[in-house]
Design a protein around this motif. Structure first.
Motif, mmCIF file in Angstrom:
data_model
loop_
_atom_site.group_PDB
_atom_site.id
_atom_site.type_symbol
_atom_site.label_atom_id
_atom_site.label_comp_id
_atom_site.label_asym_id
_atom_site.label_seq_id
_atom_site.Cartn_x
_atom_site.Cartn_y
_atom_site.Cartn_z
ATOM 1 N N SER A 104 0.829 -1.202 0.000
ATOM 2 C CA SER A 104 0.000 0.000 0.000
ATOM 3 C C SER A 104 0.864 1.251 0.000
ATOM 4 O O SER A 104 1.953 1.280 0.583
ATOM 5 C CB SER A 104 -0.902 0.013 1.237
ATOM 6 N N ASP A 105 0.345 2.308 -0.654
ATOM 7 C CA ASP A 105 1.038 3.594 -0.628
ATOM 8 C C ASP A 105 0.468 4.525 0.448
ATOM 9 O O ASP A 105 0.781 5.717 0.480
ATOM 10 C CB ASP A 105 0.982 4.275 -1.993
ATOM 11 N N LEU A 106 -0.370 4.013 1.340
ATOM 12 C CA LEU A 106 -0.897 4.817 2.441
ATOM 13 C C LEU A 106 0.245 5.385 3.286
ATOM 14 O O LEU A 106 1.230 4.690 3.569
ATOM 15 C CB LEU A 106 -1.808 3.982 3.337
ATOM 16 N N ASP A 107 0.083 6.638 3.703
ATOM 17 C CA ASP A 107 1.062 7.273 4.582
ATOM 18 C C ASP A 107 0.349 7.743 5.853
ATOM 19 O O ASP A 107 -0.271 8.811 5.864
ATOM 20 C CB ASP A 107 1.723 8.455 3.881
ATOM 21 N N PHE A 167 1.348 9.127 8.346
ATOM 22 C CA PHE A 167 1.941 10.318 8.948
ATOM 23 C C PHE A 167 1.818 11.538 8.041
ATOM 24 O O PHE A 167 2.442 12.567 8.298
ATOM 25 C CB PHE A 167 3.404 10.046 9.298
ATOM 26 N N SER A 168 0.994 11.430 7.004
ATOM 27 C CA SER A 168 0.748 12.581 6.135
ATOM 28 C C SER A 168 -0.303 13.484 6.779
ATOM 29 O O SER A 168 -1.116 13.045 7.601
ATOM 30 C CB SER A 168 0.250 12.120 4.759
ATOM 31 N N ASP A 169 -0.293 14.763 6.403
ATOM 32 C CA ASP A 169 -1.244 15.717 6.976
ATOM 33 C C ASP A 169 -2.688 15.303 6.700
ATOM 34 O O ASP A 169 -3.553 15.398 7.580
ATOM 35 C CB ASP A 169 -0.993 17.118 6.413
ATOM 36 N N ASP A 170 -2.979 14.858 5.483
ATOM 37 C CA ASP A 170 -4.351 14.479 5.130
ATOM 38 C C ASP A 170 -4.829 13.307 5.970
ATOM 39 O O ASP A 170 -5.973 13.296 6.456
ATOM 40 C CB ASP A 170 -4.438 14.121 3.642
ATOM 41 N N TYR A 171 -3.972 12.314 6.142
ATOM 42 C CA TYR A 171 -4.324 11.127 6.939
ATOM 43 C C TYR A 171 -4.576 11.535 8.386
ATOM 44 O O TYR A 171 -5.572 11.116 9.003
ATOM 45 C CB TYR A 171 -3.174 10.127 6.861
ATOM 46 N N ILE A 172 -3.712 12.369 8.944
ATOM 47 C CA ILE A 172 -3.836 12.755 10.353
ATOM 48 C C ILE A 172 -5.105 13.559 10.589
ATOM 49 O O ILE A 172 -5.821 13.337 11.575
ATOM 50 C CB ILE A 172 -2.596 13.558 10.789
ATOM 51 N N ARG A 173 -5.405 14.488 9.685
ATOM 52 C CA ARG A 173 -6.586 15.336 9.886
ATOM 53 C C ARG A 173 -7.882 14.542 9.805
ATOM 54 O O ARG A 173 -8.833 14.804 10.547
ATOM 55 C CB ARG A 173 -6.606 16.451 8.829
ATOM 56 N N SER A 174 -7.946 13.587 8.896
ATOM 57 C CA SER A 174 -9.178 12.812 8.703
ATOM 58 C C SER A 174 -8.810 11.352 8.458
ATOM 59 O O SER A 174 -8.805 10.875 7.323
ATOM 60 C CB SER A 174 -9.963 13.370 7.518
ATOM 61 N N PRO A 175 -8.515 10.612 9.521
ATOM 62 C CA PRO A 175 -7.952 9.266 9.335
ATOM 63 C C PRO A 175 -8.950 8.196 8.941
ATOM 64 O O PRO A 175 -8.553 7.162 8.407
ATOM 65 C CB PRO A 175 -7.364 8.954 10.718
ATOM 66 N N TYR A 176 -10.231 8.417 9.191
ATOM 67 C CA TYR A 176 -11.173 7.302 9.108
ATOM 68 C C TYR A 176 -11.364 6.730 7.709
ATOM 69 O O TYR A 176 -11.451 5.498 7.563
ATOM 70 C CB TYR A 176 -12.494 7.699 9.779
ATOM 71 N N PRO A 177 -11.419 7.536 6.645
ATOM 72 C CA PRO A 177 -11.452 6.924 5.307
ATOM 73 C C PRO A 177 -10.195 6.103 5.002
ATOM 74 O O PRO A 177 -10.271 5.047 4.365
ATOM 75 C CB PRO A 177 -11.561 8.131 4.365
ATOM 76 N N PHE A 178 -9.051 6.567 5.486
ATOM 77 C CA PHE A 178 -7.808 5.828 5.285
ATOM 78 C C PHE A 178 -7.799 4.538 6.101
ATOM 79 O O PHE A 178 -7.269 3.513 5.671
ATOM 80 C CB PHE A 178 -6.608 6.698 5.650
ATOM 81 N N HIS A 179 -8.374 4.588 7.312
ATOM 82 C CA HIS A 179 -8.496 3.367 8.108
ATOM 83 C C HIS A 179 -9.287 2.309 7.363
ATOM 84 O O HIS A 179 -8.941 1.120 7.380
ATOM 85 C CB HIS A 179 -9.201 3.668 9.436
ATOM 86 N N GLN A 180 -10.374 2.749 6.719
ATOM 87 C CA GLN A 180 -11.181 1.791 5.962
ATOM 88 C C GLN A 180 -10.365 1.172 4.834
ATOM 89 O O GLN A 180 -10.429 -0.045 4.595
ATOM 90 C CB GLN A 180 -12.429 2.473 5.405
ATOM 91 N N GLN A 181 -9.569 2.003 4.141
ATOM 92 C CA GLN A 181 -8.712 1.470 3.080
ATOM 93 C C GLN A 181 -7.732 0.442 3.637
ATOM 94 O O GLN A 181 -7.495 -0.606 3.028
ATOM 95 C CB GLN A 181 -7.933 2.608 2.422
ATOM 96 N N LEU A 182 -7.153 0.746 4.800
ATOM 97 C CA LEU A 182 -6.193 -0.158 5.415
ATOM 98 C C LEU A 182 -6.846 -1.488 5.775
ATOM 99 O O LEU A 182 -6.302 -2.566 5.485
ATOM 100 C CB LEU A 182 -5.602 0.501 6.667
ATOM 101 N N ARG A 183 -8.032 -1.419 6.387
ATOM 102 C CA ARG A 183 -8.726 -2.656 6.785
ATOM 103 C C ARG A 183 -9.129 -3.479 5.579
ATOM 104 O O ARG A 183 -9.011 -4.713 5.578
ATOM 105 C CB ARG A 183 -9.961 -2.317 7.627
ATOM 106 N N PHE A 242 1.552 -4.124 3.716
ATOM 107 C CA PHE A 242 2.918 -3.599 3.727
ATOM 108 C C PHE A 242 2.885 -2.146 3.282
ATOM 109 O O PHE A 242 2.435 -1.827 2.179
ATOM 110 C CB PHE A 242 3.818 -4.406 2.787
ATOM 111 N N LEU A 243 3.338 -1.230 4.167
ATOM 112 C CA LEU A 243 3.382 0.194 3.863
ATOM 113 C C LEU A 243 4.689 0.487 3.126
ATOM 114 O O LEU A 243 5.761 0.521 3.738
ATOM 115 C CB LEU A 243 3.276 1.024 5.134
ATOM 116 N N LYS A 251 8.392 0.836 4.599
ATOM 117 C CA LYS A 251 8.928 -0.531 4.555
ATOM 118 C C LYS A 251 8.612 -1.288 5.849
ATOM 119 O O LYS A 251 9.454 -1.971 6.424
ATOM 120 C CB LYS A 251 10.445 -0.527 4.303
ATOM 121 N N VAL A 252 7.378 -1.134 6.316
ATOM 122 C CA VAL A 252 6.924 -1.873 7.501
ATOM 123 C C VAL A 252 5.549 -2.463 7.218
ATOM 124 O O VAL A 252 4.803 -1.971 6.359
ATOM 125 C CB VAL A 252 6.837 -0.968 8.748
#
Length: 401
Positions: free
Chosen positions: A14-17, A19-35, A42-43, A47-48
């Motif tokens: 995944s290319d999710l970050d 620690f990016s400003d967009d993710y931090i301000r509104s994490p919940y859509p990104f959380h759904q992508q992660l789940r 693998f981020l 590299k983790v």
């Protein structure tokens, strides 16, 4: 976005970050992508591996033998990169040292000790709420979230009165230090020498009040269980998470109730729900968003093979809104059963100060519920940009009586 790796036993990339400003301000859509990408992802940027589903997050937290904390609970691996300060004797150690240290703190923060704190906490909560009711608007962070723990928590530990604001800066350093060495890390470390020096001085036996919880740690020094230096470091373990997280939780609570007035009326009707309400706040707007663990051996997790001495990011905020675990997870409901949430972590490294934090938030919510008819947001809130914690930089609020 995530792409499936064609090699069996490997995770989607995944290319999710996180620690990016967009993710931090509104994490919940990104959380759904992660789940939805998979139980283990693998981020690529860091590299983790990362986990965002409840089952995997909880499982890792409860398996300290396989997923250790002694290599640090942030992105950096202490086996490869030395930490900026001596590691926490509770959060960043493993058994048997962790077992010894945790037992010392548990004796200091006994149920009897917490009962003795309640009256003072209640009096300060009532005083603070009464003072804010007289104001047309105030900042929930600077005028309520931070002042309350800076008074009651610091008094409970027995810290000296001067320059207590350094506790805010110190927590900012500790938790931003768990992310990458980005602008947030650099900003947090600007006054590191001054802040860390004050904290270390405040933790010394000679500077602690004789009737505070901190001095009880030195009972273990006198018993030969700890050295003087270890005693001071263990007191420091209290301070790392004792102010910032509580301050964020208070502001998050006001935001949750202002955004859900029906839930505020439910709490007003039954202030005894204050403790349950805090647990839902921890689930719904988790102050701790991420922690890391390090594998102690090669391990297979949800069909993915992860090598030894590799970092794994645990998204606590995502796990606490995983629909596989919670019904209607994006709905704030103080009547729901929140048993098992990971807002304070879980397992042997669950937050050492969580009982004090629960007491603080319970008395604040009760003071509000018995005095305040309405909670209104009066301006544009600004979410805090932070590598680990979720909260507000600014939250203008009005309390109506």
């Amino acid at each position: 976005m995530a792409e499936m790796d064609p090699v069996a036993g490997t995770a989607p990339v995944s290319d999710l970050d996180p620690f990016s400003d967009d993710y931090i301000r509104s994490p919940y859509p990104f959380h759904q992508q992660l789940r939805e990408a998979g139980p283990v992802v693998f981020l690529d940027k860091y590299k983790v591996h990362a986990v965002g589903r409840y089952a995997e997050v909880r499982g890792i937290l409860e398996d300290a033998a396989t997923f250790c904390s002694g290599a640090g609970v942030g992105l950096a691996n202490f086996h490869k990169d030395p930490p900026w300060r001596a590691p926490s004797m509770v959060l960043e150690t493993d058994p048997p040292d962790h077992t010894r240290n945790r037992a010392v703190i548990s004796r200091a923060v006994s149920p009897a000790a917490l009962r003795a704190l309640r009256a003072g906490f209640e009096a300060e909560a009532n005083r603070l709420v009464d003072s804010l009711l007289d104001r047309d608007s105030f900042d929930a962070v600077k005028d309520m979230g931070e002042p309350f723990p800076l008074r009651v928590f610091a008094d409970a530990i027995g810290l000296m009165e001067d320059s207590r604001q350094h506790l805010i800066a110190y927590g900012n350093m500790v938790f931003n230090g768990m992310g990458p060495r980005n602008k947030l890390y650099d900003n947090a470390m600007e006054n590191a020498e001054e802040v860390a020096g004050w904290v270390w001085n405040a933790c010394q036996r000679k500077n602690l009040s004789p009737d505070g919880l901190g001095i009880r740690i030195f009972d273990a020094v006198d018993a030969g269980i700890l050295t003087d230096e270890e005693g001071a470091r263990l007191v420091r373990s209290f301070l790392s998470a004792g102010v910032d997280t509580t301050a964020n939780a208070i502001a998050n609570a006001l935001y949750c109730f202002a955004s859900n007035p029906d839930q505020w009326q439910a709490l007003r009707a039954n202030p005894d729900l204050s403790r349950a309400a805090f647990e839902e706040i921890l689930r719904f707007e988790s102050p701790f968003q991420t922690f890391f663990r390090t594998t102690t051996r090669e391990v297979e997790l949800a069909g993915v093979t992860i090598g030894a001495d590799e970092k794994i990011m645990l998204s606590l905020g995502s796990a606490n809104r995983d629909p596989r675990q919670w019904s209607e997870p994006d709905r704030f409901d103080i009547s729901r059963s929140t048993a098992g949430h990971v807002g304070f972590g879980a397992g042997i490294h669950g937050c050492v100060g969580q009982m004090i934090a629960r007491l603080e938030l319970e008395v604040v919510l009760r003071a509000l519920a018995t005095r305040v008819a309405t909670i209104e947001i009066t301006g544009e809130p600004r979410h805090l940009l932070h590598n680990t914690l979720r909260g507000f930089e600014y939250l203008p609020v009005r309390l109506g009586s």
